[in-house]
Design an enzyme around this catalytic site. Structure first.
Site, short mmCIF file in Angstrom:
data_model
loop_
_atom_site.label_atom_id
_atom_site.label_comp_id
_atom_site.label_asym_id
_atom_site.label_seq_id
_atom_site.Cartn_x
_atom_site.Cartn_y
_atom_site.Cartn_z
CG ASP A 74 8.27 94.75 -37.61
OD1 ASP A 74 7.44 95.87 -37.33
OD2 ASP A 74 8.27 94.36 -38.60
CE LYS A 113 6.53 93.18 -41.88
NZ LYS A 113 6.20 93.26 -40.47
CE1 TYR A 142 -3.63 96.96 -37.19
CE2 TYR A 142 -1.61 95.83 -37.32
CZ TYR A 142 -2.84 96.56 -38.00
OH TYR A 142 -2.64 97.05 -39.37
CB SER A 189 -0.03 101.83 -41.19
OG SER A 189 0.40 100.53 -40.71
CB SER A 197 7.62 80.68 -41.83
OG SER A 197 6.28 80.48 -42.54
N GLY A 198 7.41 84.49 -41.43
CA GLY A 198 7.62 85.37 -42.31
C GLY A 198 8.46 86.45 -41.48
N GLY A 199 8.62 87.81 -42.19
CA GLY A 199 9.35 88.93 -41.48
C GLY A 199 9.15 89.15 -40.13
CG MET A 240 3.41 90.29 -33.51
SD MET A 240 4.55 90.07 -34.71
CE MET A 240 5.97 89.48 -33.88
CG ASN A 268 9.49 97.59 -40.13
OD1 ASN A 268 10.56 97.75 -40.05
ND2 ASN A 268 8.32 97.91 -39.21
#
EC number: 1.1.1.25
Length: 295
Positions: A106, A70, A237, A20, A131-133, A235, A91
């Site tokens: 997201d 998140k 990367y 990022s 099982s997350g954001g 997801m 996010n």
């Protein structure tokens, strides 16, 4: 006199591997904007409140939020945008005069590379791992944009998944499946997986730089469950071709790399902070070059 730089950053735990900073700093340099983006590793959720109070006091312009915070940041914010409120996961945070507003870019970022396949997804099952954001964002994106017949949510921990979905208003679209059952073939999980038009990895499994994860795959590859009627969306990367995507390619499935979601959500965050449009193609070229060379 040049304007002083405003600070942007990423809140997470053990996220020094993130690209990022490269994305946002490249975009700011290309557009000549007075921002600099860095990483804030926070060791435990109990320190989030102190971190955000410090951000208000210091005038930090905004944050991205990633694993595992998140959902933890939600009660610490002053306001939630509609899409963040819908899944109680954030996010992106924007700081205006000490007031922190949470967004979730997201959802749109996830949806963007699938939109060309919308008609073939509608009315079909899909499967999401995690099982997350990030998995919540995928679930909400499917509901908003693609209208699948059912969303199979594959998780290791049933109770964690139930807690994640407690405040989600559309639980009727989701069927929770245990990942262990997929490995053993119990409870029709392999049939659910095989019938799914889209397979999504919303976990960090497969990430380069995370000990043990970079050689792992969330799907039991020895069972040959992937096939050529599926779209497999990872997801993760880094690397560009994860173990899951390599297996999907061998099975003839269409693949989508995590780069697409990473840049999609980043571009929306960038606009929220700066009011400018991210130069996506130039950023993508620079990002891929750096990931491929490992620099």
């Amino acid at each position: 006199m040049k304007p002083s730089k405003q600070i942007l950053g990423l809140i997470g735990r053990n996220v020094g591997y993130s690209w990022s900073p490269l994305i946002h700093n490249t975009a700011c340099e290309l557009l000549g904007l007075p921002f600099i983006y860095t990483i804030f590793n926070i060791a435990e959720p109990q320190r989030l409140d102190d971190a955000l109070r410090g951000a208000r006091a210091l005038g930090i312009a905004g944050f991205n939020v990633t694993i595992p915070y998140k959902q933890d940041v939600v009660p610490l914010l002053d306001h939630l945008a509609e899409e963040a409120a819908s899944i109680r996961a954030v996010n992106t945070i924007v700081n205006i005069d000490g007031k922190l507003t949470g967004y979730n870019t997201d959802i749109e970022g996830f949806a963007a590379p699938l939109l060309s396949c919308r008609d073939s997804i509608a009315g079909m099952p899909v499967s999401v791992f995690g099982s997350g954001g990030a998995s919540l964002a995928a679930i909400e994106a499917f509901r908003r944009y693609f209208k699948p017949s059912i969303i199979y949510l594959f998780v290791r921990d049933l109770f964690k998944a139930i807690r994640m979905l407690e405040s989600y208003d559309h639980k009727e679209t989701i069927s929770i499946c245990l990942l262990d059952d997929l490995h053993t073939g119990k409870n029709s999980t392999r049939e659910h997986f095989g019938s799914s038009r889209v397979i999504v990895n919303a976990t960090p499994i497969g990430t380069r730089g995370r000990t043990g994860d970079d050689v792992s795959c969330i799907v039991p590859l020895e069972k040959n469950l992937l096939h050529d009627s599926q779209i497999v969306y990872d997801m993760v990367y880094n690397p560009l071709r994860t173990p899951l995507l390599r297996a999907a390619e061998l099975a003839g499935a269409k693949t989508i790399t995590g780069i697409e979601m990473l840049i999609g959500q980043a571009a929306r965050s960038f606009t929220l902070w700066t009011g400018e449009i991210m130069p996506v193609e130039e950023v993508r070229t620079q990002l891929i070059r750096n990931i491929e060379t490992g620099t």
